[in-house]
Scaffold this motif. Structure first.
Motif, mmCIF file in Angstrom:
data_model
loop_
_atom_site.group_PDB
_atom_site.id
_atom_site.type_symbol
_atom_site.label_atom_id
_atom_site.label_comp_id
_atom_site.label_asym_id
_atom_site.label_seq_id
_atom_site.Cartn_x
_atom_site.Cartn_y
_atom_site.Cartn_z
ATOM 1 N N VAL A 298 0.846 -1.203 0.000
ATOM 2 C CA VAL A 298 0.000 0.000 0.000
ATOM 3 C C VAL A 298 0.879 1.250 0.000
ATOM 4 N N VAL A 302 0.399 3.501 -3.293
ATOM 5 C CA VAL A 302 -0.333 4.761 -3.085
ATOM 6 C C VAL A 302 0.613 5.954 -3.095
ATOM 7 N N ARG A 306 1.734 8.510 -6.544
ATOM 8 C CA ARG A 306 1.588 9.961 -6.417
ATOM 9 C C ARG A 306 2.922 10.670 -6.651
#
Length: 329
Positions: A298, A302, A306
């Protein structure tokens, strides 16, 4: 723009700035002059880059400005914002960029482990390769479980050993061979031990003692191998960049990965030292390991997506990495 004429016009300013940066002490007037010359030379560098990108002159002015910047602003001091940026931007970006390499390495290692384990568990020759029947019984019934001795010392030893392997995989990745050898040996060992435990009816015990810490630990080793192979590939196929520059950029970014994996392996070591060998229910131990692995991915996906979308690669910032000559794509 005539680069020779430009150099003749501004050489005196460059020499003067170089002389000022070489002095141990400056009075007030000299410090003001250094700041003025720094601003002027920065403008000169920008002009050269945009109009006549001569690599030799760009390198000279970049070095000169770097020295002057250090004298004016002082050496860079690590701050908490640097730590935060590393953990939230640089590290996830570097991990995200090699995610498919990591997935490929993981799949290959699992295949090797599965083949080795099946061979040991289902063939007399495979089982015999694991030692004499008495040594196998001793390992299965005592040595395997007793290895996991809860405590700080055990966690520290495990972390040190695994971090060393990960660093070697990345540091020697340029060879292309060392990461492959380490990954193959690691997968072969884990698969063979699992096969031996299965042959003796203890596959459940094997999974219970491997899964809590092994999910994150093995993934960290796989990622380290992937990072090492990525450095090797930057040497084989540098793309539009000169080979030395491509290696430098990938090397710096993947050193970031090495530091991050040291942190991940520290977490794995804590789990192995305090959870794997504890008296907690086996299902809870596996849940702890699964949560640690899920958190890793994760974090990578994530924050990494970005950061990469924002143009980050995991490399040092331009201010820290230094200036480079422009390269035509």
């Amino acid at each position: 723009m005539d680069i020779d004429a430009f150099t003749d016009v501004h050489r005196a300013e460059w020499d003067r700035l170089e002389a000022l940066t070489s002095r141990r002490t400056l009075d007030g007037a000299e410090a003001d002059e250094m700041v003025r010359l720094y601003q002027a030379v920065a403008t000169h560098l920008s002009t050269v880059r945009s109009v006549a990108p001569d690599p030799v002159l760009i390198s000279r002015l970049s070095v000169l400005l770097g020295r002057a910047r250090t004298r004016i602003a002082g050496a860079h001091e690590p701050a908490w914002r640097d730590v935060v940026r590393f953990l939230t931007v640089a590290l996830p970006a570097a991990l995200y960029r090699i995610r498919w390499w990591s997935v490929g390495v993981t799949a290959a290692c699992l295949l090797v482990a599965l083949v080795a384990g099946t061979w040991v568990a289902t063939t007399p020759e495979g089982l015999a390769s694991m030692g004499t029947p008495s040594s196998q019984e001793e390992y299965v019934n005592d040595a395997f479980a007793s290895y996991y001795d809860p405590g700080v010392d055990f966690a520290a030893v495990v972390w040190t050993n695994n971090a060393r392997i990960a660093m070697f995989c990345i540091g020697l990745g340029i060879t292309g061979l060392f990461p492959v050898w380490v990954l193959f040996q690691n997968a072969l060992m884990v698969g063979s031990i699992g096969g031996m435990m299965a042959a003796h009816g203890e596959l459940g015990l094997f999974l219970q003692l491997i899964a809590p810490h092994g999910l994150l630990e093995l993934m960290s080793i796989f990622v380290a191998g992937a990072a090492g192979l990525r450095i090797f590939w930057a040497w084989v196929d540098p793309g539009p960049l000169p080979r030395s520059r491509a290696l430098a950029q990938e090397g710096r970014a993947l050193v970031t990965v090495a530091i991050g994996l040291a942190i991940a392996l520290a977490v794995s070591g804590v789990i192995e030292g305090f959870v794997t060998g504890s008296t907690l229910p086996w299902w809870l131990k596996i849940v702890v390991g699964a949560i640690a692995l899920a958190a890793f991915w994760v974090y990578t996906i994530v924050l990494g997506r970005r950061a990469v979308q924002a143009g980050e690669t995991g490399d040092l910032t331009a201010d820290h990495a230094g200036d480079v000559a422009p390269v035509a794509a």
